[in-house]
Motif scaffolding. Structure first.
Motif, mmCIF file in Angstrom:
data_model
loop_
_atom_site.group_PDB
_atom_site.id
_atom_site.type_symbol
_atom_site.label_atom_id
_atom_site.label_comp_id
_atom_site.label_asym_id
_atom_site.label_seq_id
_atom_site.Cartn_x
_atom_site.Cartn_y
_atom_site.Cartn_z
ATOM 1 N N LEU A 75 0.822 -1.207 0.000
ATOM 2 C CA LEU A 75 0.000 0.000 0.000
ATOM 3 C C LEU A 75 0.855 1.256 0.000
ATOM 4 C CD1 LEU A 75 -2.804 -0.993 2.510
ATOM 5 C CD2 LEU A 75 -3.011 -0.702 0.053
ATOM 6 N N CYS B 292 -16.161 2.444 6.120
ATOM 7 C CA CYS B 292 -15.954 1.107 5.570
ATOM 8 C C CYS B 292 -16.195 0.059 6.648
ATOM 9 C CB CYS B 292 -14.551 0.959 4.983
ATOM 10 S SG CYS B 292 -13.305 0.338 6.111
ATOM 11 N N LEU C 195 -8.258 -4.494 6.855
ATOM 12 C CA LEU C 195 -8.138 -3.916 5.526
ATOM 13 C C LEU C 195 -9.482 -3.311 5.150
ATOM 14 C CD1 LEU C 195 -6.702 -3.517 2.773
ATOM 15 C CD2 LEU C 195 -7.577 -5.780 2.149
ATOM 16 N N CYS C 196 -9.451 -2.073 4.700
ATOM 17 C CA CYS C 196 -10.656 -1.408 4.224
ATOM 18 C C CYS C 196 -10.542 -1.205 2.724
ATOM 19 C CB CYS C 196 -10.827 -0.046 4.898
ATOM 20 S SG CYS C 196 -11.599 -0.147 6.508
ATOM 21 N N HIS C 197 -11.648 -1.389 2.049
ATOM 22 C CA HIS C 197 -11.700 -1.165 0.611
ATOM 23 C C HIS C 197 -12.867 -0.226 0.337
ATOM 24 C CE1 HIS C 197 -11.480 -1.890 -3.660
ATOM 25 N NE2 HIS C 197 -12.769 -2.146 -3.658
ATOM 26 N N THR C 198 -12.565 0.952 -0.199
ATOM 27 C CA THR C 198 -13.607 1.911 -0.571
ATOM 28 C C THR C 198 -13.360 2.350 -2.002
ATOM 29 O OG1 THR C 198 -12.373 3.862 0.160
ATOM 30 C CG2 THR C 198 -13.763 2.769 1.808
ATOM 31 N N ARG C 199 -14.284 3.148 -2.545
ATOM 32 C CA ARG C 199 -14.101 3.653 -3.908
ATOM 33 C C ARG C 199 -12.876 4.545 -3.997
ATOM 34 N NH1 ARG C 199 -19.041 6.661 -4.849
ATOM 35 N NH2 ARG C 199 -19.896 5.838 -2.936
ATOM 36 N N ASP D 48 -7.850 1.797 -0.909
ATOM 37 C CA ASP D 48 -7.682 0.664 -0.001
ATOM 38 C C ASP D 48 -6.734 1.156 1.079
ATOM 39 O OD1 ASP D 48 -9.199 -0.969 -1.614
ATOM 40 O OD2 ASP D 48 -7.478 -1.829 -2.651
ATOM 41 N N TYR D 49 -6.998 0.787 2.330
ATOM 42 C CA TYR D 49 -6.115 1.227 3.409
ATOM 43 C C TYR D 49 -6.168 0.256 4.566
ATOM 44 C CZ TYR D 49 -10.582 3.339 4.828
ATOM 45 O OH TYR D 49 -11.902 3.557 5.135
#
Length: 167
Positions: A35, A80, A95-99, A102-103
C-alpha cells in the motif's frame, strides 16, 4: 532382557514474547508495504528533495473527537467495514476497501507496541495517520480528510537508503 525405549519426543518451545512481537510487527509492516509503495509518490507540495522532514500535523479534528483503538470503530468512522487480517496479542489489523482507496487500520493494546511497529515501518518510509494506540496507512492525498474524521497526527517516516534522484 531388552529395555523398551519410549519414542523420542521433539521438544518444541514456544517463541518468546519479544520474538513473537517482532514476527507480528514484521508481518504487519510487510502487509503495509504494497500500500505504501503503491500509494506513496514523489515529492508533495514542492518538497524539492531538500531532505527535511515534512512537519507533522497535530491539530485535532473539527469535531474534537479522537478515534479509539478499535479497528471496527475506526473503520466505521472512515466509511468502511474492515476485513480483519491480523488478530494477535500485540496488534489487530483490518483492511478497508472503498471507492477512494484501499487502506489498513492497525490497532495496538499498548502504546509501546505502536511505537515498535512505527520503528519497524520506518525502514519503508511513507506517511501515516497516527493516533493513541492506532495507525492508519492510506494514500498521502487522503491523510488530511482521514485526520479530520479520526484525529491523530500525520507522521512521515523516512526510509533507509538513498533518496530517488539523490546521491
Amino acid at each position: 532382557m531388552s529395555q523398551q525405549q519410549a519414542p523420542a519426543r521433539s521438544i518444541r518451545r514456544s517463541p518468546s514474547r519479544p520474538r513473537r512481537l517482532r514476527a507480528v510487527t514484521a508481518a504487519g509492516v510487510l502487509a503495509v508495504l504494497p500500500l505504501v509503495t503503491a500509494c506513496g509518490g514523489g515529492d508533495e507540495a514542492g518538497d524539492g528533495g531538500g531532505g527535511k522532514a515534512a512537519p507533522s500535523v497535530t491539530a485535532a479534528p473539527a469535531a474534537g473527537v479522537v478515534a479509539p483503538a478499535k479497528v471496527e470503530v475506526i473503520a466505521a468512522l472512515t466509511g468502511c467495514r474492515a476485513k480483519i487480517r491480523i488478530d494477535a496479542d500485540e496488534l489487530r489489523q483490518g483492511l478497508c476497501h472503498t471507492r477512494k482507496a484501499d487502506y489498513l487500520i492497525t490497532t495496538f493494546p499498548e502504546e509501546k507496541f505502536k511505537e515498535t511497529w512505527l520503528e519497524e515501518a520506518r525502514v519503508y518510509g511513507g506517511k501515516y495517520l497516527v493516533g493513541t494506540r492506532w495507525v492508519v496507512s492510506v494514500k498521502p492525498a487522503l491523510l488530511e480528510s482521514f485526520r479530520a474524521k479520526l484525529g491523530g497526527t500525520i507522521r512521515e517516516l523516512r526510509g533507509i537508503g538513498p533518496k530517488p534522484g539523490g546521491r
